[in-house]
Write a protein that holds these residues in place. Structure first.
Motif, PDB file in Angstrom:
ATOM      1  N   VAL A  83       0.441  -1.448   0.530  1.00 33.53           N
ATOM      2  CA  VAL A  83      -0.079   0.736  -0.524  1.00 33.53           C
ATOM      3  C   VAL A  83       1.134   0.965  -0.134  1.00 33.53           C
ATOM      4  O   VAL A  83       0.945   2.210  -0.914  1.00 33.53           O
ATOM      5  CB  VAL A  83      -0.969   0.171   1.218  1.00 33.53           C
ATOM      6  CG1 VAL A  83      -1.804   0.828   0.913  1.00 33.53           C
ATOM      7  CG2 VAL A  83      -2.201  -0.956   0.691  1.00 33.53           C
ATOM      8  N   THR A  84       1.848   1.316   1.253  1.00 33.95           N
ATOM      9  CA  THR A  84       2.840   2.271   0.670  1.00 33.95           C
ATOM     10  C   THR A  84       3.082   2.422  -0.683  1.00 33.95           C
ATOM     11  O   THR A  84       3.653   4.366  -0.584  1.00 33.95           O
ATOM     12  CB  THR A  84       3.754   1.538   1.530  1.00 33.95           C
ATOM     13  OG1 THR A  84       3.387   2.129   2.803  1.00 33.95           O
ATOM     14  CG2 THR A  84       5.262   3.223   1.905  1.00 33.95           C
ATOM     15  N   ARG A 123       2.662   2.125  -3.338  1.00 29.83           N
ATOM     16  CA  ARG A 123       0.964   2.061  -3.805  1.00 29.83           C
ATOM     17  C   ARG A 123       0.586   4.028  -4.451  1.00 29.83           C
ATOM     18  O   ARG A 123       1.044   4.820  -4.616  1.00 29.83           O
ATOM     19  CB  ARG A 123       0.218   1.649  -4.414  1.00 29.83           C
ATOM     20  CG  ARG A 123       0.155   0.535  -4.708  1.00 29.83           C
ATOM     21  CD  ARG A 123      -1.271   0.035  -5.538  1.00 29.83           C
ATOM     22  NE  ARG A 123      -2.284   1.175  -6.580  1.00 29.83           N
ATOM     23  CZ  ARG A 123      -3.361   1.059  -6.544  1.00 29.83           C
ATOM     24  NH1 ARG A 123      -4.016  -0.162  -6.071  1.00 29.83           N
ATOM     25  NH2 ARG A 123      -4.085   1.721  -7.295  1.00 29.83           N
ATOM     26  N   ALA A 124       1.154   4.223  -2.778  1.00 31.06           N
ATOM     27  CA  ALA A 124       0.557   5.462  -2.454  1.00 31.06           C
ATOM     28  C   ALA A 124       1.939   6.777  -2.940  1.00 31.06           C
ATOM     29  O   ALA A 124       1.625   7.947  -2.794  1.00 31.06           O
ATOM     30  CB  ALA A 124       0.922   5.083  -0.727  1.00 31.06           C
ATOM     31  N   ARG A 175      -7.678  -4.188  -5.629  1.00 27.59           N
ATOM     32  CA  ARG A 175      -8.148  -2.885  -4.278  1.00 27.59           C
ATOM     33  C   ARG A 175      -7.479  -1.608  -4.615  1.00 27.59           C
ATOM     34  O   ARG A 175      -6.694  -1.103  -4.763  1.00 27.59           O
ATOM     35  CB  ARG A 175      -7.500  -3.127  -3.063  1.00 27.59           C
ATOM     36  CG  ARG A 175      -7.588  -2.784  -2.465  1.00 27.59           C
ATOM     37  CD  ARG A 175      -6.881  -4.156  -1.275  1.00 27.59           C
ATOM     38  NE  ARG A 175      -6.516  -5.121  -0.236  1.00 27.59           N
ATOM     39  CZ  ARG A 175      -7.566  -5.353   0.199  1.00 27.59           C
ATOM     40  NH1 ARG A 175      -7.811  -4.240   1.294  1.00 27.59           N
ATOM     41  NH2 ARG A 175      -7.690  -6.279   0.925  1.00 27.59           N
ATOM     42  N   PRO A 176      -9.146  -0.471  -3.959  1.00 22.75           N
ATOM     43  CA  PRO A 176      -9.186   0.843  -4.647  1.00 22.75           C
ATOM     44  C   PRO A 176      -7.889   1.244  -3.483  1.00 22.75           C
ATOM     45  O   PRO A 176      -8.005   1.105  -2.221  1.00 22.75           O
ATOM     46  CB  PRO A 176     -10.279   0.968  -3.835  1.00 22.75           C
ATOM     47  CG  PRO A 176     -10.855   0.269  -4.792  1.00 22.75           C
ATOM     48  CD  PRO A 176     -10.432  -1.275  -3.877  1.00 22.75           C
ATOM     49  N   LEU A 177      -6.793   2.057  -3.928  1.00 23.39           N
ATOM     50  CA  LEU A 177      -6.248   2.434  -2.718  1.00 23.39           C
ATOM     51  C   LEU A 177      -6.716   3.344  -1.917  1.00 23.39           C
ATOM     52  O   LEU A 177      -5.696   3.358  -1.259  1.00 23.39           O
ATOM     53  CB  LEU A 177      -5.073   3.522  -3.621  1.00 23.39           C
ATOM     54  CG  LEU A 177      -3.438   4.044  -2.962  1.00 23.39           C
ATOM     55  CD1 LEU A 177      -2.820   3.562  -2.294  1.00 23.39           C
ATOM     56  CD2 LEU A 177      -2.753   4.999  -4.128  1.00 23.39           C
ATOM     57  N   ALA A 178      -7.526   3.943  -1.999  1.00 18.29           N
ATOM     58  CA  ALA A 178      -8.127   4.742  -0.582  1.00 18.29           C
ATOM     59  C   ALA A 178      -7.976   4.121   0.070  1.00 18.29           C
ATOM     60  O   ALA A 178      -8.789   4.374   1.995  1.00 18.29           O
ATOM     61  CB  ALA A 178      -9.246   5.462  -1.367  1.00 18.29           C
ATOM     62  N   ALA A 226      -7.499   0.920   0.712  1.00 19.14           N
ATOM     63  CA  ALA A 226      -6.772   0.120   1.173  1.00 19.14           C
ATOM     64  C   ALA A 226      -5.653   1.024   1.922  1.00 19.14           C
ATOM     65  O   ALA A 226      -5.318   0.283   3.782  1.00 19.14           O
ATOM     66  CB  ALA A 226      -5.413  -0.237   0.333  1.00 19.14           C
ATOM     67  N   ILE A 227      -5.179   2.226   2.228  1.00 19.38           N
ATOM     68  CA  ILE A 227      -4.449   3.037   2.686  1.00 19.38           C
ATOM     69  C   ILE A 227      -5.295   3.544   4.341  1.00 19.38           C
ATOM     70  O   ILE A 227      -4.502   3.591   5.065  1.00 19.38           O
ATOM     71  CB  ILE A 227      -4.098   4.561   2.352  1.00 19.38           C
ATOM     72  CG1 ILE A 227      -2.561   4.437   2.175  1.00 19.38           C
ATOM     73  CG2 ILE A 227      -5.456   5.080   1.977  1.00 19.38           C
ATOM     74  CD1 ILE A 227      -1.999   6.391   1.190  1.00 19.38           C
ATOM     75  N   TYR A 257      -5.022   0.037   5.671  1.00 17.39           N
ATOM     76  CA  TYR A 257      -3.373  -0.783   5.906  1.00 17.39           C
ATOM     77  C   TYR A 257      -2.252   0.900   5.842  1.00 17.39           C
ATOM     78  O   TYR A 257      -1.831   0.512   5.483  1.00 17.39           O
ATOM     79  CB  TYR A 257      -2.625  -1.637   5.417  1.00 17.39           C
ATOM     80  CG  TYR A 257      -3.754  -2.673   4.598  1.00 17.39           C
ATOM     81  CD1 TYR A 257      -3.423  -3.979   6.100  1.00 17.39           C
ATOM     82  CD2 TYR A 257      -4.437  -2.862   3.927  1.00 17.39           C
ATOM     83  CE1 TYR A 257      -3.951  -4.627   5.451  1.00 17.39           C
ATOM     84  CE2 TYR A 257      -4.568  -4.190   3.564  1.00 17.39           C
ATOM     85  CZ  TYR A 257      -4.683  -5.066   4.273  1.00 17.39           C
ATOM     86  OH  TYR A 257      -4.916  -5.842   4.112  1.00 17.39           O
TER      87      TYR A 257
END
Lengths: 413, 245
Positions: free
Chosen positions: A317-318, A320-321, A404-407, A409-410, A413
């Motif tokens: 997730v990091t 991708r963020a 998985r949508p990033l918003a 997921a962030i 996690y």
């Protein structure tokens, strides 16, 4: 794009879980590989051991028993060929040579087999040391025998005796083990390796075995002659004989001639095929067990993939963020799993070979059959199949990560 | 932020709304028709109580959150109309992200954490980026040693995160509570660095509850219940932090 940094970090971060995962795959792979490799080693080893035995003639009964007794020197309670059939067989002019096999004695646990010199020459294909026996007090030992050329010994009754060989002084002073024969033999030659139990055997003139057991020696009384021709009137029955035919055609004729109510003639390959079919059934059973093992391993892979990737989720997730391309995250996730599966299969192949090698060593020690395990095409295909399935399964969580949508997921996690 | 005589904004939010489902499945409006303009060379503080939508605003500006209404522009590009893949690429090129919990990769060493973004686009990290990473670490006085980041203090971790955010020299820096739980000295270091970034022409947007940090901002946006309730210019504090050039 280079996700190796992240893959390496993930492997380090979860090294113990990763190690367990790798060992799980390695165990499944090595079991499957060892079963197949060992079965092939047994098949080729036994075929090689029987290669120099053209035709075996024994009393009617089980070919497998006769094969195990004659080629593989396994003790058995085989019936004897009648003296008449024996005499006819040993003097058969259609054979290049016929050697009787007489069992029942041993030295240091190794079988002492009564034979004729041509069989020793044929099996050994030229001696490694010394010469063939030319008298009833001489012996030729197999390539792996602890006895040395020039050494004297007394064979013992039965196949269980672990009687130590004696040096010259002890042989003549009469302090022998109660089970030992009176006759002192001298080793005069050593055979070349045959890859069969004959490598540990001691071959002696058959006449000595007969005499030692109170039977006529196959020659006129008082004669010290050894080998063919044998006197039909003084030839005892034998458990089996090895026939070396002059030609392939004569081998078939001899096989036909001695396939009667009183005798059974067969090519060892025939009995081996029969044996392999039984072994094949066992192999099939083992293969089913191997498949079940692999299924369990794959199930474990799936569970591990899910668990490990859940652990790694914050890291992905990091990435991708921070704006990592999806392909990068996909490659990092898949590469992590691929590295584990690849390591597991590679270790499994090596482990399977090592396991097969260990089993071969143990079996060779027990049976005397030289077994050479190899990694063949089938084992490579098994490794490739597990690798492919593992790599495909690793795609699933990697693909799920993508969706998985990033918003969300962030936030999670 | 808005201005009476408006130079062209670098980043612009125009009536943006975003909502989420909570654990119970109820829709929560995290952003409610928020409009704001952000200019290059400025530092904007986003303030407001917890749950007021500050983080969602930052994430929306970074293209992490999909909008239910409104749009976000970066120059001529309407970020909010891009698909997620393109928004990721835009964020990578234009935004340096500093998260509240730093989001460092624990098993990577300090240097590898900083150069990580370079590996997204390069098979082999160029020497100039490696040099830049070293320079940033030196500038932020982070001990440049091997070993993972796990053993670093919060202040050091924050500065590693800042170095990572600045590696690719992005025009926008988005920071979520960058001085939270830092001691005054480390808080001042970060505030001073943000001020310097803004002076160098970058747009710095930071969520903060820290008055010292907010004092450096050229403007402040106050959020409440997902709405922008106040925006105002302020006279920037310009002070030299002792020991920091």
């Amino acid at each position: 794009m280079n996700p190796l940094l992240v893959i390496w970090a993930s492997l380090r971060q979860y090294r113990f879980s990763a190690l367990a995962f790798v060992l799980l795959i390695a165990a499944g792979t090595s079991l499957s590989v060892a079963i197949i490799s060992q079965e092939r080693a047994l098949r080729t080893g036994s075929a090689r051991a029987a290669d120099r035995f053209d035709l075996v003639v024994a009393a009617p009964g089980s070919r497998t028993d006769a094969l195990l007794t004659s080629v593989f020197l396994q003790p058995g309670a085989a019936r004897l060929l009648s003296p008449e059939v024996t005499a006819r067989l040993l003097n058969d002019p259609n054979a290049s040579f016929v050697s009787p096999l007489a069992f029942g004695d041993s030295i240091q646990g190794a079988p002492v087999v009564g034979v004729t010199a041509p069989l020793v020459e044929h099996l050994s294909n030229g001696l490694a040391e010394g010469r063939l026996f030319v008298s009833r007090q001489e012996a030729v030992v197999g390539s792996a025998s602890p006895l040395t050329v020039g050494q004297k010994f007394r064979p013992a009754h039965g196949v269980h005796t672990q009687h130590e060989p004696e040096d010259d002084d002890h042989d003549v002073d009469g302090h022998a083990h109660p089970d030992t024969h009176d006759t002192v033999l001298t080793v005069v030659g050593r055979m070349m390796p045959t890859g069969s139990p004959w490598d540990r055997a001691v071959t002696i003139p058959v006449e000595l075995v007969w005499e030692a057991h109170g039977l006529p020696s196959g020659h006129p009384e008082g004669s010290t002659e050894i080998g063919a021709p044998f006197d039909p009137a003084r030839t005892p029955g034998i458990p089996a004989a090895v026939v070396h035919a002059k030609t392939v055609a004569s081998a078939y004729k001899l096989r036909h001639a001695y396939t009667t109510n009183d005798a059974m003639a067969f090519f060892p390959a025939e009995a081996l095929i029969q044996l392999y079919s039984v072994v094949g059934d066992v192999r099939q059973l083992m293969s089913i067990l191997a498949v079940i093992t692999q299924a369990l391993v794959l199930l474990a892979i799936v569970s591990s993939v899910v668990i490990l990737l859940r652990l790694l989720m914050p890291q992905f997730v990091t990435l991708r963020a921070l704006g990592a391309p999806r392909l990068y995250v996909f490659a990092a996730s898949w590469g992590f799993m691929a590295a584990l599966v690849l390591a597991g299969v590679a270790i499994g192949l090596l482990g399977g070979y090592a396991l097969s090698f260990g089993i071969s060593h143990w079996l060779s020690n027990r049976t005397g059959i030289a077994l050479t395990p190899t990694l063949g095409e089938t084992e490579a295909l098994i490794g490739l199949a597990i690798l492919s399935i593992g790599l495909v399964l690793a795609l699933v969580p990697a693909a799920r990560l993508q969706r998985r949508p990033l918003a969300k997921a962030i936030a999670k996690y | 932020m808005t201005a009476s005589v408006d130079p062209p904004a670098m980043l612009m939010a125009d009536g943006i709304s975003a909502s989420f489902s909570d654990a119970a499945g109820e829709r929560i409006r995290a952003l409610d028709t928020v409009s704001a303009r952000f200019h290059a060379g400025s530092m904007v503080a986003v303030v407001g109580p917890s749950g007021s939508g500050k983080t969602t605003l930052i994430h929306a500006l970074a293209g992490i959150v999909s909008l239910s209404a409104g749009e976000i522009r970066f120059g001529d590009t309407v970020i909010s109309r891009l698909n997620e893949k393109k928004r990721d690429a835009w964020r990578y090129q234009n935004c340096g992200m500093i998260f509240q919990d730093f989001r460092l990769i624990e098993e990577l060493d300090i240097f590898s954490n900083v150069i990580l973004p370079a590996t997204f686009s390069k098979a082999r990290v160029p020497q100039d980026l490696k040099r830049r990473a070293r320079d940033l670490l030196e500038r932020f006085e982070v001990p440049h040693r091997s070993g993972t980041v796990s053993g670093l203090s919060r202040g050091q971790r924050q500065r590693v995160a800042l170095a990572r955010a600045l590696l690719m020299d992005p025009p926008i820096v988005l920071a979520d509570e960058p001085t939270a739980s830092l001691d005054p000295e480390n808080g001042d270091r970060i505030a001073h660095e943000f001020d310097r970034l803004a002076r160098s022409g970058k747009l710095v947007i930071c969520i903060t509850h820290d008055e010292r940090l907010a004092a450096y901002a050229s403007s402040a946006l106050t959020m409440h219940d997902g709405r922008l309730v106040h925006e105002g210019h302020q006279r920037k504090v310009s002070r030299q932090v002792p020991g920091i050039p």
